[in-house]
Design a protein around this motif. Structure first.
Motif, PDB file in Angstrom:
ATOM      1  N   VAL A  27       0.599  -1.118  -0.125  1.00  0.00           N
ATOM      2  CA  VAL A  27      -0.438  -0.175  -0.325  1.00  0.00           C
ATOM      3  C   VAL A  27       0.803   1.321   0.149  1.00  0.00           C
ATOM      4  O   VAL A  27       1.920   0.790   0.785  1.00  0.00           O
ATOM      5  N   ILE A  28       0.732   2.099  -0.635  1.00  0.00           N
ATOM      6  CA  ILE A  28       1.284   3.118  -1.430  1.00  0.00           C
ATOM      7  C   ILE A  28       0.750   4.665  -0.710  1.00  0.00           C
ATOM      8  O   ILE A  28      -1.105   4.845  -0.807  1.00  0.00           O
ATOM      9  N   TRP A  29       0.804   5.623  -0.246  1.00  0.00           N
ATOM     10  CA  TRP A  29      -0.095   6.483  -0.524  1.00  0.00           C
ATOM     11  C   TRP A  29       0.417   8.210  -1.323  1.00  0.00           C
ATOM     12  O   TRP A  29       1.953   8.184  -0.549  1.00  0.00           O
ATOM     13  N   GLU A  42      16.238  -0.015   6.123  1.00  0.00           N
ATOM     14  CA  GLU A  42      16.083   0.219   7.892  1.00  0.00           C
ATOM     15  C   GLU A  42      15.054  -0.350   8.701  1.00  0.00           C
ATOM     16  O   GLU A  42      15.030  -0.374   9.848  1.00  0.00           O
ATOM     17  N   PHE A  43      14.047  -0.213   7.997  1.00  0.00           N
ATOM     18  CA  PHE A  43      12.802   0.011   8.539  1.00  0.00           C
ATOM     19  C   PHE A  43      11.877  -1.236   8.849  1.00  0.00           C
ATOM     20  O   PHE A  43      12.183  -1.983   7.688  1.00  0.00           O
ATOM     21  N   THR A  44      10.781  -1.343   9.789  1.00  0.00           N
ATOM     22  CA  THR A  44      10.939  -2.739  10.067  1.00  0.00           C
ATOM     23  C   THR A  44       9.361  -2.863   8.813  1.00  0.00           C
ATOM     24  O   THR A  44       8.405  -1.897   9.510  1.00  0.00           O
ATOM     25  N   TYR A  45       8.424  -3.874   8.160  1.00  0.00           N
ATOM     26  CA  TYR A  45       7.684  -3.576   7.771  1.00  0.00           C
ATOM     27  C   TYR A  45       7.210  -5.116   8.370  1.00  0.00           C
ATOM     28  O   TYR A  45       6.613  -5.751   8.439  1.00  0.00           O
ATOM     29  N   LEU A  82      -2.475  -6.782   3.861  1.00  0.00           N
ATOM     30  CA  LEU A  82      -1.615  -5.565   3.388  1.00  0.00           C
ATOM     31  C   LEU A  82      -0.177  -5.405   4.422  1.00  0.00           C
ATOM     32  O   LEU A  82       0.402  -5.525   5.297  1.00  0.00           O
ATOM     33  N   VAL A  83       1.146  -4.977   2.932  1.00  0.00           N
ATOM     34  CA  VAL A  83       2.517  -4.557   3.215  1.00  0.00           C
ATOM     35  C   VAL A  83       2.394  -2.950   3.775  1.00  0.00           C
ATOM     36  O   VAL A  83       1.898  -2.355   3.338  1.00  0.00           O
ATOM     37  N   LEU A  84       3.010  -2.782   4.978  1.00  0.00           N
ATOM     38  CA  LEU A  84       2.765  -1.501   5.634  1.00  0.00           C
ATOM     39  C   LEU A  84       3.627  -1.626   6.888  1.00  0.00           C
ATOM     40  O   LEU A  84       4.532  -2.117   6.814  1.00  0.00           O
ATOM     41  N   ALA A  85       4.368  -0.367   6.962  1.00  0.00           N
ATOM     42  CA  ALA A  85       5.172   0.317   8.250  1.00  0.00           C
ATOM     43  C   ALA A  85       4.998  -0.216   8.502  1.00  0.00           C
ATOM     44  O   ALA A  85       3.557   0.191   9.181  1.00  0.00           O
ATOM     45  N   GLU A  86       5.323  -0.918  10.041  1.00  0.00           N
ATOM     46  CA  GLU A  86       4.506  -1.773  11.143  1.00  0.00           C
ATOM     47  C   GLU A  86       3.873  -0.288  11.866  1.00  0.00           C
ATOM     48  O   GLU A  86       3.942  -0.508  12.994  1.00  0.00           O
ATOM     49  N   GLU A  87       5.472   0.718  11.973  1.00  0.00           N
ATOM     50  CA  GLU A  87       5.281   1.990  12.828  1.00  0.00           C
ATOM     51  C   GLU A  87       3.895   2.029  12.188  1.00  0.00           C
ATOM     52  O   GLU A  87       3.298   3.453  13.359  1.00  0.00           O
ATOM     53  N   LEU A  88       3.439   2.838  11.600  1.00  0.00           N
ATOM     54  CA  LEU A  88       1.551   2.920  10.641  1.00  0.00           C
ATOM     55  C   LEU A  88       0.473   2.405  10.389  1.00  0.00           C
ATOM     56  O   LEU A  88      -0.358   2.757  10.260  1.00  0.00           O
ATOM     57  N   VAL A  89       0.892   1.035  11.297  1.00  0.00           N
ATOM     58  CA  VAL A  89      -0.433  -0.101  10.698  1.00  0.00           C
ATOM     59  C   VAL A  89      -1.643   0.547  11.685  1.00  0.00           C
ATOM     60  O   VAL A  89      -2.252   0.417  11.292  1.00  0.00           O
ATOM     61  N   ALA A 115       3.568  10.654   7.781  1.00  0.00           N
ATOM     62  CA  ALA A 115       2.543  10.395   7.000  1.00  0.00           C
ATOM     63  C   ALA A 115       2.930   9.179   5.673  1.00  0.00           C
ATOM     64  O   ALA A 115       3.532   8.455   5.611  1.00  0.00           O
ATOM     65  N   GLY A 116       1.057   8.673   5.222  1.00  0.00           N
ATOM     66  CA  GLY A 116       1.773   7.389   4.816  1.00  0.00           C
ATOM     67  C   GLY A 116       1.368   6.384   4.876  1.00  0.00           C
ATOM     68  O   GLY A 116       1.102   6.267   6.224  1.00  0.00           O
ATOM     69  N   THR A 117       1.565   5.169   4.509  1.00  0.00           N
ATOM     70  CA  THR A 117       2.158   3.759   4.595  1.00  0.00           C
ATOM     71  C   THR A 117       4.117   3.280   5.242  1.00  0.00           C
ATOM     72  O   THR A 117       3.556   1.844   5.597  1.00  0.00           O
ATOM     73  N   GLY A 118       5.012   4.311   4.455  1.00  0.00           N
ATOM     74  CA  GLY A 118       6.198   3.601   4.871  1.00  0.00           C
ATOM     75  C   GLY A 118       7.194   3.383   3.550  1.00  0.00           C
ATOM     76  O   GLY A 118       7.810   2.553   3.431  1.00  0.00           O
TER      77      GLY A 118
END
Length: 966
Positions: free
Chosen positions: A258-260, A278-281, A291-298, A346-349
Motif C-alpha cells: 500500500v502506498i500513499w 532499515e524500517f520494519t514492515y 496488506l504490507v505496511l510500515a509497522e510503525e504506521l499500521v 505520513a502515509g504507509t512507509g
C-alpha cells in the motif's frame, strides 16, 4: 564688593564720561553672532534634483575615475535587477547599500568604479509581451518586442536609481541583452563545454505548463494547494518472494503493498515501489486480503481505511528488495527498490515511484539500472497526457485526478481518499502549480569529471571556504546548498533568451565535433546582430554539406546563466574593469535570496571557467517588512514606495534609514519609522549648520591656528573627532553602516551638542573677533566640519554635497573628490588635560545639568546662568575641577562656580554618584550682564556701561579677556 576697572580702561572711561556721549545700551552689534546661508530647512525633495544636475554638469563620475588612476581598486560588481516594472523599496535598499560602500571606498582612497547593470532576457518580459500583444506572434517579432520593452523599463528604473543619489556610470551601464554580452555569454558556455562540464540528459526538472519550460529553483515559490490524497493497493506479482521475505512458506491470501500519495496523476507513470532498508514492515491480515505496511504506521493506516487487522509477520525493508507488485490497472510490474528518502511521518512507509515525475524517484530507478528509454513520461509539456495513454489520454493532469481515483476504486485498489491543503511549489510568475517532469535538457554537471581538475562541486565548496561572508551565516547556507544540489539544468524552451548554439547529429544525438569552434563563429555573428543572428541562421552557413546530418536546436539558456556569467562577459568583456586574473570582484552584494540565485550561478560558472569564485566577498541583506514585521503587500496597504519617499521627505531620509538599519535581518520600514529618521536627520543637519554659522568670517588660510596654539578644550574636541573617525573608517570597512549612523548621531548629540558646542557659545560670541580664544574654537569647528562632511558623504550624499559648498576656504568641486580628512590632530602623549581629564569633566557636567534641570523645575532658578554652584570633591576630581579655575563656570554654563573639599559640603548638598562629588546650587543675587547674560558682581563696574560686566567691557573696549582652557 565690586571689582576695580582694568587699568587699560580707566583713561578711556574718564574720557567717555567727560564727552557726555549717549550711553551704549545695545550690545548686539558687538557680539560675534552666527550667520550662514546654509538653510535650516532642508527642503530635500526640491534641493536634491539640483544637486543631481550639478553632479551631471561637472561630470563627477568621470572626475572620480580620473583621480582614481593609480589608486588600489575596489570592485563591487552589480547584481543586475530585472528590467521589468517600477523599482520597489527592496531595490532602493540594495542600491543604496551599494552606493554607501562605493562612496566610502572612494573616500578611503580606492578607485571604486560602479557599473550598474540589468538582467534583460527571460520569461517575465516574454510573458508581458504575450499579455500585451498576444501569444501567437512570430518568434522574431516576440524577440523584437521583448528587447524594446526591456529598454523602456531600464530607462524608468535608471531614473529612479539616479534619484536615490546612486553614483555610477549611468551613461554606460551593462545590459545582458547588449549584443556584446549576448556573445560573451555564448563564449562562456563554450568554455564550459570545452572543459567538459556540459552534458545532455533526461532528468526531472521544475516544469511550468504555462511557461512551457523548465524553471530554475529561484523561479519556484511555495503556496497552499488543495490535493487529493489516495491510499493505493498494489497486488503482489511474486507471492513466493513476498512470503519468503516474511518467513512464511506461502501467503494465505492475496497480498498488496500500500502506498500513499498526493499526486494521483502520477499513478499512470508508476514503475517501482520504494521502501526504506532499515524500517520494519508488517504483513497485516485484514480479513479478505493481506496488506504490507510500515509497522510503525499500521494502526493509523487501518484506522484511515476503516479496517481491523492482525500482524502475521514482520521483516526489514531490505528483505523486500526486488519483490514485484502489479500496477493497479496497467499490465506491468513495479519492483521494490530500496531508498533512504522514504519517511514515516505520513502515509504507509512505502512510496510509489514515477521516475519521470520525481527527482528522488528518478535517481532511485536509475540506480537500479533503468535506462532513459525505459522511463515512462506520458505528460506532455502543456500538462496533457499523450493521446495513447490508456484511460486518460488527452486529459489535463489536474482534471484527470478524479478519473484516476475512480479507476482505482473500480479495480478494487483504492483503500482511502480525502482532500488536504498543503504547501506546494508554484511558478513565481504565473502563480500556477508546477510538476517535476523528466525531459531531455542540457545540464552543467556537479559531479561530472571535467577534462582536468576537480569536479565542479569540489571546486565550488573549496571556493566557498575561501570567501568572506557578511553576515557570516551566509557561508554555511551557501555551502549546504552546493553540497546537496543536483546538476544544473541550463536549458529552457523559450523565445526571449540567449541561445544554446548547438548542432546535434540527427542519428546519434551527439554534439558536432567542432562545437566549441562553431560557437565562436556564432558568437561573432551575435556580437554584430544580437541573438537573432542564431535564430535566423541557416545551418549550411556554418556546416555546409554537413548541415543535412545535423539539427540546429532552439533551446535558450537559463536566465541565471545570463547574470551568472557577467563576471565573464562584463568584467572582462563589455566593461573590463578591475582584476584581470579571473576576474575576481571584491564584493557581490544582493538580498539573502540570492544564495540560491545570482551568488549561486556566479559561483558555479566562475569555478567551472576559472576554477575559483568570481568574488572575494559576499554581502547579503534582508527583506523589508512593516513595523509589525509583516511582509510588504498592497492588500495590507503597508507598501512604502521609494518614489513616494523621495517626493515627500527626500532621498537622504531614505538613505539614512537604510544606514540606520541592521540589514542582516528583516528591515522594518513605515511612515512612522521614516518620520523618526527625519528627526535624526535634522539633528545632524542642525549640527552642521551650527558649525557653518559659527565659521562666519573664518578664513582657514589666515585664521587657522596650529594645534599647539589651540586651547585645551578645542584640542580635545579635535582629538575626539580623530578617535571617532578611526571608528567610522573601521565600521565602513566592515560594512556596519548602522554603527556609522549611531556614532555620528551620538557625536552630534552628546560630545558636540551636549558638551563642546554648548560650552564654546560664550567664547565664540563674546570674545574678540580675532582673539585667540575665538579663532581657536573656530579652528576646531573647521576641522570637525571638514571631517563630518566626509563622514556623512557616503550616507547623506545630497546633504554632504550641500554642506561642502558652504564650508570656508578653497576647495574642489565635490566632497566626493576627496578622502577622509587627515588634519585632525591627536592629543600628544603626556598632555596635562588629556582624554581622561575631559571624560571626567563631561561626567561632572552631565550630573550638574541634571541638578540644574531639577532646580529649574522647582522654580529655584529661571535659567542656568542664574545659578551659582559650589562643587565639593576630593582626590583627583578635586584637582581636575580646581585646575580649570575661572574657566569652570564656562564649562558648566553657570555664572559662578566655586570648588571646595568634600569635607566642607553642607548637609543640603546634592550628591552625585558618577563621578562622586556633591553640589550646592543657589540663585545668583547679582545683576545680569546685558551682553553675555551672566549674573556677575561686576555688572556696571564701568559707569559708562552700567548694563555689562567687566569681562564684556574688556572684550569690547579693551584687550579682551584671557581664557586658559575653555
Amino acid at each position: 564688593m565690586r571689582t576695580s576697572l582694568p587699568p587699560e580702561l580707566i583713561g578711556w572711561a574718564n574720557r567717555l564720561m567727560r564727552s557726555k556721549e549717549p550711553e551704549m545700551t545695545d550690545y548686539k552689534a558687538t557680539l560675534n553672532l552666527p550667520a550662514t546661508d546654509f538653510p535650516m530647512k532642508a527642503g530635500l525633495p526640491q534641493r536634491e534634483p539640483q544637486t543631481l544636475k550639478f553632479w551631471n554638469e561637472i561630470g563627477l563620475y568621470q572626475k572620480l575615475r580620473e583621480i582614481g588612476q593609480g589608486r588600489p581598486q575596489f570592485i563591487l560588481h552589480d547584481g543586475p535587477p530585472y528590467a521589468n516594472g517600477n523599482i520597489h523599496i527592496g531595490h532602493a535598499v540594495n542600491k543604496v547599500i551599494k552606493d554607501i560602500i562605493v562612496r566610502s571606498k572612494t573616500l578611503a582612497g580606492y578607485d571604486a568604479p560602479y557599473i550598474p547593470g540589468w538582467d534583460c532576457h527571460g520569461l517575465p518580459i516574454e510573458h508581458k509581451v504575450e499579455i500585451t500583444h498576444g501569444k501567437n506572434l512570430p518568434a522574431d517579432k516576440t524577440r523584437e518586442l521583448c528587447r524594446a520593452y526591456a529598454a523602456e523599463q531600464i530607462e524608468g528604473q535608471k531614473a529612479d536609481f539616479i534619484r536615490l543619489g546612486v553614483l555610477g556610470d549611468w551613461d554606460n551601464p551593462y545590459k545582458t541583452m547588449d549584443f556584446a554580452n549576448e556573445a560573451g555569454e555564448i563564449r562562456a558556455l563554450a568554455e564550459m563545454v570545452r572543459k567538459g562540464f556540459v552534458f545532455k540528459g533526461l532528468k526531472p526538472v521544475n516544469w511550468c505548463f504555462d511557461c512551457g519550460s523548465a524553471l530554475a529553483e529561484a523561479e519556484v515559490e511555495y503556496a497552499d494547494k488543495k490535493s487529493p490524497t489516495i491510499d493505493v493497493a498494489f497486488p503482489v506479482a511474486s507471492a513466493d518472494k513476498l512470503a519468503s521475505a516474511f518467513g512464511l512458506d506461502s501467503l494465505p491470501k492475496v497480498a498488496y503493498a500500500v502506498i500513499w500519495t498526493t499526486t494521483p496523476w502520477t499513478i499512470p507513470a508508476n514503475q517501482a515501489l520504494n521502501v526504506h532498508p532499515e524500517f520494519t514492515y508488517a504483513l497485516v491480515d485484514v480479513g479478505d486480503k493481506l496488506l504490507v505496511l510500515a509497522e510503525e504506521l499500521v494502526e493509523s493506516c487501518l484506522q484511515r481505511y476503516g479496517l481491523e487487522g492482525q500482524v502475521i509477520g514482520t521483516t526489514s525493508g531490505a528483505a523486500l528488495e526486488l519483490v514485484e507488485f502489479k500496477h493497479p490497472f496497467y499490465e506491468r510490474c513495479s519492483p521494490v527498490y530500496l531508498a533512504d528518502y522514504v519517511e514515516l511521518g505520513a502515509g504507509t512507509g512505502i512510496v510509489h515511484s514515477a521516475p519521470a515525475y520525481g527527482e528522488d524517484d528518478f535517481h532511485s530507478c536509475k540506480r537500479y539500472g533503468m535506462s532513459n528509454d525505459d522511463i515512462l513520461s506520458p505528460v506532455q509539456s502543456n500538462g496533457v497526457y499523450v493521446d495513447s495513454l490508456p484511460y486518460f489520454g488527452g486529459q489535463f493532469i489536474w482534471k484527470a485526478n478524479p478519473a484516476i481515483v475512480e479507476k482505482l476504486n473500480e479495480v478494487g485498489c483504492l483503500l482511502a481518499s480525502e482532500t488536504i491543503t498543503h504547501s506546494y511549489m508554484h511558478c513565481w510568475r504565473h502563480k500556477t502549480p508546477l510538476i517535476y517532469r523528466a525531459t531531455a535538457q542540457w545540464f552543467v554537471g556537479m559531479d561530472k569529471q571535467p577534462v582536468e581538475g576537480p569536479t565542479l562541486r569540489e571546486r565550488a565548496l573549496t571556493g566557498i571556504d575561501q570567501t568572506q561572508f557578511v553576515p557570516a551565516w551566509g557561508q554555511a547556507r551557501l555551502h549546504g546548498m552546493i553540497a546537496g544540489r543536483p546538476d544544473w539544468c541550463i536549458s529552457r524552451q523559450r523565445t526571449w533568451g540567449v541561445p544554446i548554439p548547438f548542432f546535434l547529429h540527427r542519428e546519434t544525438g551527439e554534439l558536432h565535433p567542432r562545437t566549441v569552434e562553431l560557437m565562436e563563429e556564432v558568437a561573432q555573428r551575435v556580437e554584430k546582430a544580437g541573438i537573432e543572428a542564431w535564430f535566423s541562421l541557416d545551418a549550411t552557413e556554418l556546416l555546409g554539406e554537413e548541415a543535412a546530418h545535423y539539427e540546429k536546436i532552439a533551446d535558450t539558456l537559463d536566465v541565471w546563466f545570463d547574470s551568472g556569467t557577467t563576471h565573464w562577459h562584463v568584467l572582462r568583456g563589455s566593461h573590463p574593469i578591475g582584476h584581470q586574473q579571473g576576474p575576481v570582484a571584491d564584493l557581490y552584494l544582493e538580498g539573502s535570496d540570492q544564495h540560491r540565485g545570482w551568488f549561486h550561478s556566479s559561483l558555479l560558472t566562475g569555478c567551472a571557467i576559472d576554477e575559483h569564485p568570481p568574488y572575494k566577498g559576499l554581502l547579503t541583506h534582508g527583506f523589508t517588512v512593516d513595523e509589525n514585521g509583516r511582509k510588504m503587500s498592497k492588500s495590507l496597504g503597508n507598501v512604502i514606495a521609494p518614489q513616494q519617499v523621495t517626493d515627500s521627505l527626500g532621498a537622504d531620509i531614505l538613505r539614512l534609514w537604510v544606514s540606520a538599519t541592521d540589514y542582516s535581518g528583516e528591515m522594518a520600514v513605515s511612515q512612522q519609522i521614516l518620520q523618526r529618521t527625519a528627526d535624526s536627520y535634522r539633528r545632524i543637519r542642525n549640527t552642521a549648520r551650527f558649525l557653518l554659522s559659527n565659521l562666519n568670517g573664518f578664513d582657514p588660510k589666515h585664521h587657522l591656528l596650529p594645534a599647539d596654539e589651540m586651547m585645551a578644550l578645542d584640542r580635545w574636541a579635535v582629538d575626539r573627532a580623530l578617535l571617532l573617525q578611526g571608528e567610522l573608517e573601521e565600521a565602513y570597512a566592515e560594512y556596519r553602516f548602522w554603527n556609522v549612523y549611531q556614532k555620528v548621531h551620538n557625536f552630534c548629540v552628546h560630545e558636540l551638542g551636549g558638551f563642546y558646542l554648548d560650552i564654546i557659545k560664550d567664547r565664540q560670541y563674546t570674545t574678540g573677533t580675532d582673539s585667540r580664544a575665538r579663532r581657536s574654537c573656530q579652528t576646531a569647528m573647521y576641522h570637525i566640519a571638514e571631517a563630518l562632511v566626509r563622514w556623512i558623504a557616503p550616507i547623506l550624499a545630497f546633504t554632504a554635497e550641500e554642506i561642502w559648498q558652504y564650508l570656508p576656504g578653497e576647495r574642489n568641486e565635490s566632497v566626493m573628490l576627496n578622502t577622509w580628512y587627515d588634519q585632525l590632530a591627536e592629543l600628544p602623549a603626556g598632555t596635562e588635560l588629556d582624554r581622561a581629564f575631559w571624560d571626567q569633566v563631561m561626567a561632572v557636567k552631565a550630573a550638574v545639568n541634571k541638578e540644574l534641570e531639577n532646580q529649574r523645575n522647582a522654580k529655584t532658578i529661571g535659567g542656568n546662568l542664574q545659578a551659582e554652584i559650589t562643587l565639593y570633591a576630593e582626590g583627583e576630581l578635586l584637582q581636575i575641577l580646581t585646575k580649570l579655575g575661572e574657566d569652570l563656570r564656562f564649562v558648566l554654563i553657570t555664572s559662578r562656580v566655586d570648588v571646595a573639599a568634600m569635607s566642607e559640603a553642607p548637609a543640603e548638598a546634592v550628591e552625585s554618584e558618577a563621578p562622586k562629588f556633591k553640589m550646592l546650587v543657589r540663585k545668583s543675587s547679582h545683576d545680569k550682564c546685558a551682553r553675555c547674560w551672566h549674573h556677575r558682581e561686576d555688572v556696571g563696574i564701568d559707569p559708562a556701561h552700567p548694563d555689562i560686566c567687566g569681562r564684556c567691557v574688556s572684550n569690547v573696549f579693551g584687550q579682551g579677556e584671557v581664557r586658559r582652557y575653555a
